[in-house]
Design an enzyme around this catalytic site. Structure first.
Site, mmCIF file in Angstrom:
data_model
loop_
_atom_site.group_PDB
_atom_site.id
_atom_site.type_symbol
_atom_site.label_atom_id
_atom_site.label_comp_id
_atom_site.label_asym_id
_atom_site.label_seq_id
_atom_site.Cartn_x
_atom_site.Cartn_y
_atom_site.Cartn_z
ATOM 1 N N GLY A 170 0.838 -1.198 0.000
ATOM 2 C CA GLY A 170 0.000 0.000 0.000
ATOM 3 C C GLY A 170 0.871 1.246 0.000
ATOM 4 O O GLY A 170 0.678 2.172 -0.776
ATOM 5 N N ALA A 171 1.860 1.231 0.894
ATOM 6 C CA ALA A 171 2.772 2.367 1.009
ATOM 7 C C ALA A 171 4.005 1.919 1.772
ATOM 8 O O ALA A 171 4.011 0.857 2.381
ATOM 9 C CB ALA A 171 2.095 3.510 1.747
ATOM 10 N N ASN A 186 9.548 4.992 4.003
ATOM 11 C CA ASN A 186 10.912 5.531 3.852
ATOM 12 C C ASN A 186 11.016 6.896 4.538
ATOM 13 O O ASN A 186 10.189 7.769 4.299
ATOM 14 C CB ASN A 186 11.249 5.698 2.381
ATOM 15 N N HIS A 215 -0.599 5.888 9.289
ATOM 16 C CA HIS A 215 0.284 4.742 9.564
ATOM 17 C C HIS A 215 1.729 5.071 9.168
ATOM 18 O O HIS A 215 2.659 4.856 9.939
ATOM 19 C CB HIS A 215 -0.238 3.539 8.776
ATOM 20 N N GLU A 216 1.889 5.603 7.968
ATOM 21 C CA GLU A 216 3.246 5.864 7.478
ATOM 22 C C GLU A 216 3.916 6.979 8.285
ATOM 23 O O GLU A 216 5.112 6.917 8.560
ATOM 24 C CB GLU A 216 3.235 6.212 5.982
ATOM 25 N N HIS A 237 5.303 5.786 11.527
ATOM 26 C CA HIS A 237 6.571 5.063 11.373
ATOM 27 C C HIS A 237 7.783 5.975 11.500
ATOM 28 O O HIS A 237 8.881 5.500 11.799
ATOM 29 C CB HIS A 237 6.637 4.393 10.001
ATOM 30 N N GLU A 269 5.220 -2.677 12.869
ATOM 31 C CA GLU A 269 3.907 -2.658 12.219
ATOM 32 C C GLU A 269 2.765 -2.577 13.216
ATOM 33 O O GLU A 269 1.786 -1.883 12.996
ATOM 34 C CB GLU A 269 3.766 -3.876 11.301
HETATM 35 ZN ZN LIG Z 1 3.849 -0.130 8.370
#
Ligand SMILES: [Zn+2]
Length: 1006
Positions: A408-409, A412, A444-445, A448, A467
């Protein structure tokens, strides 16, 4: 142009002085011949002798070459055979194989030498020596003798020939004396061995490379030096030239394309390095705990923009017209979150007060669709900065929507890359669930950046830490921005229930998996890591409280910033955060180190309630009696409950890997697992179940939404596991005629999906459809078709209209069909939330004309989410030949992009007919599937379970088993294993339950 550059925008030959250009061909013999040539016509005896010797040398050289030609490993076809390409590994894709094929036969990127004469390089450099007696390169992990500190990486990305080349200098600290320098390099990354050097950084002994070779199994490039590198010394590993191809394989640095409105195709390069594909782009120490700083330079053609993790600090135009972008050095980070994009995209920009730059990029025509990601992204960065009490360390964030992306993504650091549907949202066309998904993935990204990028797991076995935390934190950010979205109850049906089905199989695996082989890593990027990881953390957050949870996370980030950590260190931090009230590790190990989860059974014993735990399995008979799980399938369970007397008063009792007893509060009901915060199911005695059902029928709003969903989910799961009669589960659903919330309806439709799939080819199916019609019609009358209200209301309307059309509620079908006709004829704009349902009804009620019309529309829209809706609806046709044609197009990348294959196969599971076609298709074209898609772990792992979910006949089971054995999958072998286990259990299920369900449905037709 900077001629001093090791890797400027010119050929290797150009950048060297004329004499040195000969070095490119490397062999002294060749050089001498050329010198002789230059001597011209002054022929003396000495010269004749010299020429004679030279001739002999030339013959020897030629003979050597001929001998070597047959012995050598693959080399670059243009003759620069020092660029070592190794044979593709057996799991590599067709495209991957293609790369090596091209290198053998056509001019490659290498411009090092125009001569076609291969040189007399030691052939052993290209072969694996007998290394069995020398252990380091026979081990799966790189030794820790050398630790990289900083990478100076240069990449030249050519979007005309779709090749890249580069150089890298890696500073190394010697931790343990060694004469071997080992690093990762994919077999698809060519390396010019002559340009590999190890140079002391200071007054340390000089070392030369005695030999170098490649260990294919673990993708190690090994240099053997002529002496040891002493402990405490520092060296620079310099790799002056490596090369690779940019192809459309979604891995490493890869090619993606999109079409502009006028039909022009534009290309771009994007990267995806997680888990082990940084080594496809440059030689590196490609394990998450080899953190280092990276200074990147990208050279690219004009007309494009280059992005990497950090901001550009210097931009220049080379004399060739190519552009050079030099990026600031990154903070200390892992290789898998490096990223590169070269594209002609347009961005929407925002600067925070502290100077942090946030940009959302898309192809220019999709610019308007970046607004939502920008609005929410700003809020999410603000939220997490405050939540963690620390700003992001990278000074900017680019979020880029690329047309082709495997997952999905990808988070980075500073350059998040998405598939376009995961980032772009068009308020006019996209549905509310598109908006929800985009919001969720962006959150979500961004989470991270702190959890995953700033602090990283030590090795992939703790992948779930990254995750699971990103998956729980994303909901915090969403709830903060959109409190009316009801995200916490929604988590239960969207994330927890699906994983609770998977985790109730004996084939499940613990959240914290024992991953030794990098090939296994992909198999663990699954719902267990993401959703169960999230769910057990959600449960922990409930029993330690919001404040302690946040405090623990802040302490953890502070303690391990720029470092790697293991789960025990996280638990230790949380134990400190709760002042030792709980020993978190002991509790959480029972949830993360054994697979499965418990069911707590509530029984009345001597005037009290006894609470007993046991492992919940959908097929208990499949449990291995020899299973030596050290935790014995017992858990520390925080059991919360409320009672009829005081329904809002939540109480907590612990089951400490055993049972517990609580006083019996009243003669009314007791409801366990309040708000469904625990990752377990609750079973009651039939009498208690009846009380709960009565309460639902009387006034269901006494129970929280998540519990209404929970009661539905639990009763169906318990019935499937033969711990409860299906009659009870079905009786409970009668209350739904009055249910006006999305979450319980979603739980019901997901639960009944299994029944629908299982009995779709049996007589009782007609009765099931009728029962569903009766249940949904009154709710449809209340919510109506009009598209308005909050996201929760729109979610409910969407799901109700969908099922109403599906089971044939006349008013609903009429509405949708008339909307489709108006859209087809006049182009009437459809309500964005209902478009997919309306297209589906149009295709279902129509024939080839409607199908082709929608297909054309799907390929002319520039809105990715609209295209996805249309592609989904196409699988709703009731004409088998159209379904077969559609399925066969999966092998035609001009019709269906490879990244969409798993989605399209998923669309085939929505109707009984499409399911049958999908299964036939999978079986009849299994070998083609394995050949074309077998290398993509995400793809096959998803396709197999979706297509085989309802296999319930011995005949199909045997066929599948034979296929999987004859042509096994390498990267997703667990998926085939799980599919067979599920089919076995489905067969048993039919024998056990079908008659009882058929009877109940026949009796409940009104
Ligand atoms: Zn993730």
């Amino acid at each position: 142009m900077d001629r001093n550059e090791r890797f400027p925008d010119v050929t290797l030959a150009e950048q060297k002085s004329p004499e040195k250009a000969n070095d490119v061909m490397t062999k002294d013999t060749v050089v001498r011949i050329r010198q002789a040539d230059r001597t011209g016509c002054y022929v003396t005896r000495f010269r004749i002798i010299f020429l004679g010797i030279t001739l002999v040398l030339l013959i020897i050289t030629l003979l050597t070459f001929i001998g070597m030609y047959f012995r050598r490993e693959e080399t670059c076809g243009c003759g620069a055979n020092q660029v070592t390409y190794d044979k593709p590994n057996p799991g590599a894709s067709q495209q991957d194989n293609h790369v090596t094929g091209i290198n053998q036969s056509t001019p490659c990127a290498c411009d090092a030498g125009s001569t076609s004469a291969p040189t007399g390089q030691n052939p052993n450099l290209h072969k694996n020596p007998d290394a069995s007696k020398i252990p380091p390169w026979k081990q799966i992990r790189l030794p820790k003798a050398l630790v990289p500190g900083h990478y100076d990486l240069r990449l030249k990305i050519d979007l005309t020939n779709f090749v890249f080349s580069g150089s890298v200098n890696i500073s190394l600290y010697v931790n343990r004396s060694t004469r071997f320098v080992m690093f990762h390099r994919s077999s698809l990354l060519g390396i010019l061995e002559k340009h590999v050097r190890v140079v002391p950084l200071g007054r340390f002994p000089r070392r030369h490379i005695k030999r170098q070779f490649y260990e294919k199994r673990y993708q190690f490039h090994v240099l053997e030096l002529n002496g040891e590198l002493p402990v405490g010394s520092e060296y620079s590993l310099q790799i002056g030239d490596f090369r690779g191809r940019i192809i459309q394989n979604l891995r490493g640095l890869y090619k993606s394309t999109y079409k502009t409105r006028d039909g022009t195709e534009r290309a771009l390069a994007a990267s995806q390095l997680q888990s082990t594909d940084a080594r496809r782009v440059f030689p590196c120490f490609d394990e998450p705990d080899f953190k280092a700083t990276f200074k990147t330079t990208i050279i690219h053609q004009p007309g494009y923009n280059a992005l990497s993790n950090m901001p550009v600090y210097r931009s220049s135009v080379l004399t060739s017209g190519w552009l050079k972008k030099e990026f600031l050095s990154t903070p200390i980070m892992s290789t898998y979150i490096l990223a590169f994009v070269v594209a002609d995209f347009k961005s929407r920009n925002y600067s925070f007060n502290n100077g942090y730059e946030f940009r959302v990029w898309a192809q220019p025509e999709a610019y308007s669709q970046t607004e939502h990601a920008m609005d929410f992204g700003i809020k999410a960065y603000e939220f997490f900065t405050e939540y963690f009490n620390i700003s992001d360390v990278v000074p900017k964030a680019d979020h880029v929507a690329v047309p082709d992306f495997s997952a999905g993504a990808m988070e980075n650091w500073g350059l998040v890359i998405y598939r376009d549907t995961a980032l772009l949202y068009d308020s006019e066309v996209s549905s509310s669930s598109n908006k929800y998904m985009v919001t969720l993935i962006v959150a979500h990204e961004i989470a991270h950046s702190w959890f995953g990028n700033m602090v990283t797991m030590k090795w992939w076995d703790d992948l779930w830490l990254n995750e699971g935390f990103a998956s729980i934190l994303m909901y915090f950010a969403m709830d903060n921005t959109y409190p009316e979205w009801n995200v916490f109850p929604t988590q239960v049906v969207e994330d927890m229930f699906p994983v609770m089905v998977k985790d109730a199989m004996v084939t499940s695996h613990p959240v914290s998996a024992d991953i030794k082989d990098p090939d296994e890593i992909h198999q663990y990027f699954d719902v267990i890591s993401y959703c169960k990881g999230m769910a057990v953390l959600r449960m922990m957050q409930d029993f330690i409280g919001w404040d302690s949870f946040r405090r623990g996370l802040q302490m953890y980030i502070r303690k391990f910033k720029f470092k790697n950590a293991e789960s025990y260190q996280l638990w230790q931090t949380f134990t400190e955060a709760v002042n030792n009230t709980f020993i978190i590790k002991e509790i959480m190990d029972t949830w993360t180190k054994q697979s499965g989860y418990p069911v707590v059974t509530v029984r009345e014993v001597n005037g009290s309630y006894s609470l007993e735990q046991s492992r919940f399995l959908l097929n208990p008979e499949e449990a291995d009696p020899e299973d030596s799980n050290p935790f014995g399938y017992k858990w520390y369970i925080p059991f919360t409950y409320t009672c009829q007397d005081s329904p809002t008063e939540k109480q907590l009792v612990w089951l400490n890997r055993g049972s517990a007893t609580i006083p019996k509060p009243s003669s009314g009901w007791l409801l366990g697992n309040v708000d469904y915060m625990g990752f377990f199911r609750v079973n009651y005695m039939p009498d208690m179940w009846r009380k709960l059902v009565d309460q639902l029928l009387l006034n269901h709003t006494v129970f929280p939404q998540a519990n209404r969903a929970g009661l539905i989910g639990d009763t169906f799961a318990l019935s499937r596991a033969k711990m409860l009669d299906y009659e009870m589960a079905l009786n409970l659903t009668r209350y739904l005629k009055k249910e006006m919330s999305y979450v319980p309806w979603r739980a019901f439709l997901d639960s009944i999906e299994f029944l629908r799939g299982m009995i779709a080819t049996r007589a009782a199916y007609v009765h099931l459809q009728q029962y569903l019609r009766n249940l949904v019609a009154p709710v449809f009358d209340l919510v109506g078709p009009m598209d308005h209200g909050s996201l929760s209301e729109r979610y409910l309307r969407r799901i109700i209209l969908g099922i109403a059309c599906d089971v044939g509620v006349e008013k609903a079908v009429k509405y949708a069909h008339s909307m489709f006709k108006a859209w087809k004829k006049y182009g009437t704009r459809l309500p964005s939330d209902q478009a997919v349902l309306i297209y589906s009804v149009g295709v279902r009620e129509g024939g080839a004309e409607e199908w082709d019309f929608l297909w054309e529309k799907a390929h002319s829209t520039s809105v990715a989410s609209e295209r996805a809706m249309m592609m989904e609806s196409l699988a709703q046709t009731q004409k088998p030949w159209l379904l077969w044609r559609y399925a066969n197009w999966l092998f035609d990348p001009n019709k269906i992009k490879q990244q969409d294959v798993r989605l399209v196969m998923g669309y085939f599971t929505k109707t009984p007919l499409a399911r049958m076609v999908a299964l036939d298709f999978l079986m009849s074209r299994w070998k083609d599937m394995v050949n074309s898609f077998g290398h993509d772990p995400f793809l096959m792992r998803e396709v197999i379970p979706t297509v085989t979910a309802f296999v319930n006949s011995d005949f199909h089971f045997r066929q599948l088993k034979n296929l999987f054995e004859e042509t096994p999958l390498r990267v997703a072998s667990k998926a085939t294993e799980n599919a067979l286990a599920l089919a076995r259990s489905n067969i048993k299920w039919m024998k056990t339950h079908y008659n009882q369900i058929a009877d109940w449905l026949e009796k409940n037709q009104t």
